[in-house]
Design an enzyme around this catalytic site. Structure first.
Site: not given
Length: 198
Positions: A50-52, A82, A114, A143-144, A179, A181
């Site tokens: 997600g967005e840390s 991530c 990051r 992803i990113r 990821h 998952e």
């Protein structure tokens, strides 16, 4: 066995499904969403992608950050993927803007960069060798994705991709920059559940 997944944003539902798939193989267990300190009565915790910065700020606001850090320091097994890997690391910089002042759990002897590979459009899939955790080669989604630039102390690299650390472990703390998952395999979740003392 009860597994908690930090459920503010990101792929927490996919993590819950992955854990349920492992429970189908190894026996009973339940997965619960973790949003507040009262939700921390679990045997293991997953901090998803997600967005840390967002996850950290919401956890701080809802009073979860410090109790979560305390539980990890007391020895509860934790998997961070991530954004979760970023939050668990002691040192975080950003590939573009350098040092970041974001709320971290900061319990693992690891340094993370990051957005190492770039932004969303630089996302990719790659084969990762999991021989360190008795797995084969598996395809994972990045992803990113961040990169683990170094580990020290008790932390050790478990997998690399082009000489960059993509999976690391320190005692009962496990992190991946990819990821698991979203990758159609439960190998990482199986390894994590094996880490939990039954």
């Amino acid at each position: 066995m009860k597994i908690g997944v930090v459920a503010y944003q990101g792929s927490f539902e996919e993590h819950a499904l992955s854990v349920k798939r492992v429970f189908d193989k190894i026996g009973k267990g339940e997965v619960i969403p973790v949003k507040k300190p009262k939700d921390l009565d679990v045997d293991g915790i997953i901090i998803p992608g997600g967005e840390s910065t967002t996850i950290g700020q919401v956890a701080l606001r809802l009073g979860l950050l410090d109790p979560l850090k305390e539980k990890i320091n007391q020895g509860i097994p934790v998997l961070g993927t991530c954004a979760g890997a970023i939050m668990l690391s002691k040192e975080v910089t950003d590939a573009k803007v350098g040092k970041k002042g974001q709320p971290l759990i900061g319990v693992m002897d690891a340094s993370v960069i990051r957005n190492y590979y770039g932004r969303q459009r630089e996302s990719f899939e790659a084969i990762v060798d999991l021989e360190e955790i008795e797995g084969g080669k598996e395809k994972f989604v990045f992803i990113r994705a961040p990169a683990i630039s170094k580990v020290w102390g008790k932390a050790k690299a478990l997998a690399t991709l082009n000489d960059v650390i993509v999976m690391a472990q320190e005692d009962q703390i496990l992190t991946t920059t990819f990821h698991p998952e979203l990758s159609g395999t439960t190998s990482i979740h199986e390894y994590f559940l094996r880490m939990i003392k039954r």
